[in-house]
Write an enzyme that holds these catalytic residues in place. Structure first.
Site, PDB file in Angstrom:
ATOM      1  N   GLU A  21      -6.678   5.135   8.030  1.00 18.60           N
ATOM      2  CA  GLU A  21      -6.620   6.020   7.511  1.00 18.60           C
ATOM      3  C   GLU A  21      -7.423   6.858   6.526  1.00 18.60           C
ATOM      4  O   GLU A  21      -7.903   8.221   7.117  1.00 18.60           O
ATOM      5  CB  GLU A  21      -5.634   6.534   6.685  1.00 18.60           C
ATOM      6  CG  GLU A  21      -3.654   6.256   7.844  1.00 18.60           C
ATOM      7  CD  GLU A  21      -2.561   5.635   6.865  1.00 18.60           C
ATOM      8  OE1 GLU A  21      -2.850   5.756   5.550  1.00 18.60           O
ATOM      9  OE2 GLU A  21      -1.770   5.200   7.255  1.00 18.60           O
ATOM     10  N   GLY A  40       3.100   2.917  10.574  1.00 15.39           N
ATOM     11  CA  GLY A  40       4.335   3.908  10.442  1.00 15.39           C
ATOM     12  C   GLY A  40       4.988   3.921  12.309  1.00 15.39           C
ATOM     13  O   GLY A  40       5.301   5.436  11.532  1.00 15.39           O
ATOM     14  N   ASN A  45       1.224  -0.988  -0.438  1.00 17.48           N
ATOM     15  CA  ASN A  45       0.136  -0.142   0.060  1.00 17.48           C
ATOM     16  C   ASN A  45       0.954   1.102  -0.121  1.00 17.48           C
ATOM     17  O   ASN A  45       1.260   1.416   1.513  1.00 17.48           O
ATOM     18  CB  ASN A  45      -1.042   0.295   1.329  1.00 17.48           C
ATOM     19  CG  ASN A  45      -1.653   1.270   1.747  1.00 17.48           C
ATOM     20  OD1 ASN A  45      -1.692   1.926   0.731  1.00 17.48           O
ATOM     21  ND2 ASN A  45      -2.286   1.941   2.264  1.00 17.48           N
ATOM     22  N   TRP A  46       0.941   2.045  -1.168  1.00 20.93           N
ATOM     23  CA  TRP A  46       1.590   2.831  -1.540  1.00 20.93           C
ATOM     24  C   TRP A  46       1.445   4.640  -0.837  1.00 20.93           C
ATOM     25  O   TRP A  46       1.701   5.463  -0.505  1.00 20.93           O
ATOM     26  CB  TRP A  46       2.247   3.397  -2.791  1.00 20.93           C
ATOM     27  CG  TRP A  46       3.050   1.959  -3.485  1.00 20.93           C
ATOM     28  CD1 TRP A  46       3.046   1.465  -3.096  1.00 20.93           C
ATOM     29  CD2 TRP A  46       3.101   2.275  -4.860  1.00 20.93           C
ATOM     30  NE1 TRP A  46       4.265   0.257  -3.884  1.00 20.93           N
ATOM     31  CE2 TRP A  46       3.969   0.914  -4.891  1.00 20.93           C
ATOM     32  CE3 TRP A  46       2.785   3.275  -6.088  1.00 20.93           C
ATOM     33  CZ2 TRP A  46       4.015   1.088  -6.390  1.00 20.93           C
ATOM     34  CZ3 TRP A  46       3.815   3.225  -7.073  1.00 20.93           C
ATOM     35  CH2 TRP A  46       4.224   1.478  -7.387  1.00 20.93           C
ATOM     36  N   LYS A  47      -0.337   4.063   0.203  1.00 25.08           N
ATOM     37  CA  LYS A  47      -0.832   5.437   0.503  1.00 25.08           C
ATOM     38  C   LYS A  47      -0.708   6.888  -1.098  1.00 25.08           C
ATOM     39  O   LYS A  47      -0.473   6.774  -2.040  1.00 25.08           O
ATOM     40  CB  LYS A  47       0.256   5.339   1.174  1.00 25.08           C
ATOM     41  CG  LYS A  47       0.079   4.641   2.531  1.00 25.08           C
ATOM     42  CD  LYS A  47       0.323   4.496   3.895  1.00 25.08           C
ATOM     43  CE  LYS A  47      -0.100   3.737   5.055  1.00 25.08           C
ATOM     44  NZ  LYS A  47       0.079   3.528   6.197  1.00 25.08           N
ATOM     45  N   GLU A  52      -5.040  -4.200  10.338  1.00 28.32           N
ATOM     46  CA  GLU A  52      -3.145  -3.579  11.285  1.00 28.32           C
ATOM     47  C   GLU A  52      -4.108  -2.947  12.312  1.00 28.32           C
ATOM     48  O   GLU A  52      -5.060  -1.823  12.176  1.00 28.32           O
ATOM     49  CB  GLU A  52      -4.145  -1.765   9.957  1.00 28.32           C
ATOM     50  CG  GLU A  52      -3.478  -3.066   8.328  1.00 28.32           C
ATOM     51  CD  GLU A  52      -3.385  -2.375   7.367  1.00 28.32           C
ATOM     52  OE1 GLU A  52      -2.073  -2.655   6.869  1.00 28.32           O
ATOM     53  OE2 GLU A  52      -3.765  -0.828   7.767  1.00 28.32           O
ATOM     54  N   HIS A  73      -9.239   1.670   5.054  1.00 28.48           N
ATOM     55  CA  HIS A  73      -7.936   1.489   5.437  1.00 28.48           C
ATOM     56  C   HIS A  73      -8.373   2.935   6.657  1.00 28.48           C
ATOM     57  O   HIS A  73      -9.293   3.162   6.356  1.00 28.48           O
ATOM     58  CB  HIS A  73      -7.061   2.469   5.168  1.00 28.48           C
ATOM     59  CG  HIS A  73      -5.626   2.335   5.216  1.00 28.48           C
ATOM     60  ND1 HIS A  73      -5.634   2.898   6.362  1.00 28.48           N
ATOM     61  CD2 HIS A  73      -4.389   1.321   4.984  1.00 28.48           C
ATOM     62  CE1 HIS A  73      -3.717   2.618   6.643  1.00 28.48           C
ATOM     63  NE2 HIS A  73      -3.845   1.300   5.975  1.00 28.48           N
ATOM     64  N   SER A 115       4.176  -1.545  10.836  1.00 31.19           N
ATOM     65  CA  SER A 115       4.893  -1.922  10.655  1.00 31.19           C
ATOM     66  C   SER A 115       5.572  -3.444  10.056  1.00 31.19           C
ATOM     67  O   SER A 115       6.832  -3.744  10.526  1.00 31.19           O
ATOM     68  CB  SER A 115       5.822  -1.305  11.954  1.00 31.19           C
ATOM     69  OG  SER A 115       4.866   0.090  11.863  1.00 31.19           O
ATOM     70  N   GLY A 141       2.881  -0.959   3.808  1.00 25.24           N
ATOM     71  CA  GLY A 141       2.755   0.627   3.791  1.00 25.24           C
ATOM     72  C   GLY A 141       4.820   1.009   3.750  1.00 25.24           C
ATOM     73  O   GLY A 141       5.225   0.663   2.688  1.00 25.24           O
ATOM     74  N   GLY A 142       5.367   1.623   5.021  1.00 25.30           N
ATOM     75  CA  GLY A 142       6.524   2.093   4.308  1.00 25.30           C
ATOM     76  C   GLY A 142       7.889   0.851   3.757  1.00 25.30           C
ATOM     77  O   GLY A 142       8.389   1.685   2.715  1.00 25.30           O
TER      78      GLY A 142
HETATM   79  P1  13P Z   1       3.456   0.787   7.199  1.00 25.79           P
HETATM   80  O1  13P Z   1       3.377  -0.745   7.443  1.00 25.79           O
HETATM   81  O2  13P Z   1       4.253   1.951   6.996  1.00 25.79           O
HETATM   82  O3  13P Z   1       3.352   0.924   8.937  1.00 25.79           O
HETATM   83  O4  13P Z   1       1.482   0.268   7.296  1.00 25.79           O
HETATM   84  C1  13P Z   1       0.877  -0.311   7.504  1.00 25.79           C
HETATM   85  C2  13P Z   1      -0.557   0.408   6.300  1.00 25.79           C
HETATM   86  O5  13P Z   1      -0.926   0.380   5.998  1.00 25.79           O
HETATM   87  C3  13P Z   1      -0.243  -0.659   5.275  1.00 25.79           C
HETATM   88  O6  13P Z   1      -2.259  -0.168   4.805  1.00 25.79           O
END
Ligand code: 13P
Length: 249
Positions: free
Chosen positions: A97, A173, A9-11, A167, A95, A213, A234-235
């Site tokens: 967010e 993050g 998930n590149w956000k 999640e 998600h 994470s 994500g990251g």
């Molecule tokens: P991180 O891997 O950056 O913690 O993000 C997780 C996430 O929200 C994937 O959707």
């Protein structure tokens, strides 16, 4: 057997040229990977570019959100049909967010899942508790409620198409990941909730990821757990080397 699924998930990251570099790099190193399903979820603006790059490969494409109406006066929104037309296989829905910053609720999540399935897109549905909820001992109850609300009104035949991502919000993050045992326990609870709504055979087909994470150093520990079928990352999905290492867990 559930096929493991690792999704990046590149956000809100990567321009088109950055997307090209990342995807080309990953394809170059993982072209023959068949035992794990790998999905890129770039922002809307890079979907067409990524689709072009992966079209002769086993990699999948996912969007990060959609709207539940087919078309019409909904300025700024993107419909399920538009995503299907672009060549998307998956779409992330609910998600944390989006729940936190964009007013997404259990009800809109349910509408979006139904719309995605109707357009033959596979939803990656996110659930997860906040730190306050975890510390108050509310995790199990909340996860059950979010799962039930997400699946409300869905026929058992479509459930296997859905991927769920557990999640915990406090792990996203932050570098503070859930222990693999805790993640496995909550994911087991999600499966139990699905079994209670449908039956065990249906629940056993649903792939459930952990997200929060996930890094090359901890991915194997999660993937070794009996209930965990993949990761939503994500990251660590934003760099070629770390994403390749994740997939090669
Ligand atoms: P991180 O891997 O950056 O913690 O993000 C997780 C996430 O929200 C994937 O959707």
């Amino acid at each position: 057997m559930r096929k493991p699924i690792i999704a990046g998930n590149w956000k809100m990251n990567k321009t088109i040229s950055e997307a090209k570099d990342l995807v080309t790099g990953v394809i170059g190193k993982l072209a023959d990977k068949e035992d794990v399903e790998v999905v890129f979820c770039p922002p809307f603006t890079a979907l067409a570019t990524v689709k072009e790059l992966i079209k002769e490969t086993p990699f999948g494409l996912g969007a990060q959100d959609l709207y539940w109406q087919e078309k019409g006066a909904f300025t700024g929104e993107v419909s399920p049909l538009m995503l299907k037309d672009l060549g998307c296989d998956y779409v992330i829905i609910g998600h944390s967010e989006r729940r936190e910053h964009f007013g997404e609720t259990d009800e809109t999540v349910n509408l979006k899942i139904k719309a995605a399935l109707a357009a033959d897109l596979k939803p990656i549905v996110c659930v997860g508790e906040s730190l306050a909820q975890r510390e108050a001992g509310e995790t199990a109850e909340l996860i059950k409620k979010q799962t039930e609300a997400a699946l409300a009104g869905l026929a058992s035949e479509v459930i296997a198409k859905i991927v769920i991502a557990y999640e915990p919000i406090w792990a996203i993050g932050t570098g503070r990941s859930a222990t693999s045992a805790d993640a496995n326990e909550v994911i087991g609870l999600i499966r139990k909730t699905i079994a209670a709504l449908y039956d065990q055979a249906v629940a056993d087909q649903v792939r459930i990821q952990y997200g929060g994470s996930v890094k090359p150093v901890n991915v194997t520990e999660y993937m070794n757990q009996s209930e965990i079928d993949g990761a939503l990352v994500g990251g660590a999905s934003l760099e070629v080397d770390s994403f390749v290492k994740l997939v090669e867990y």
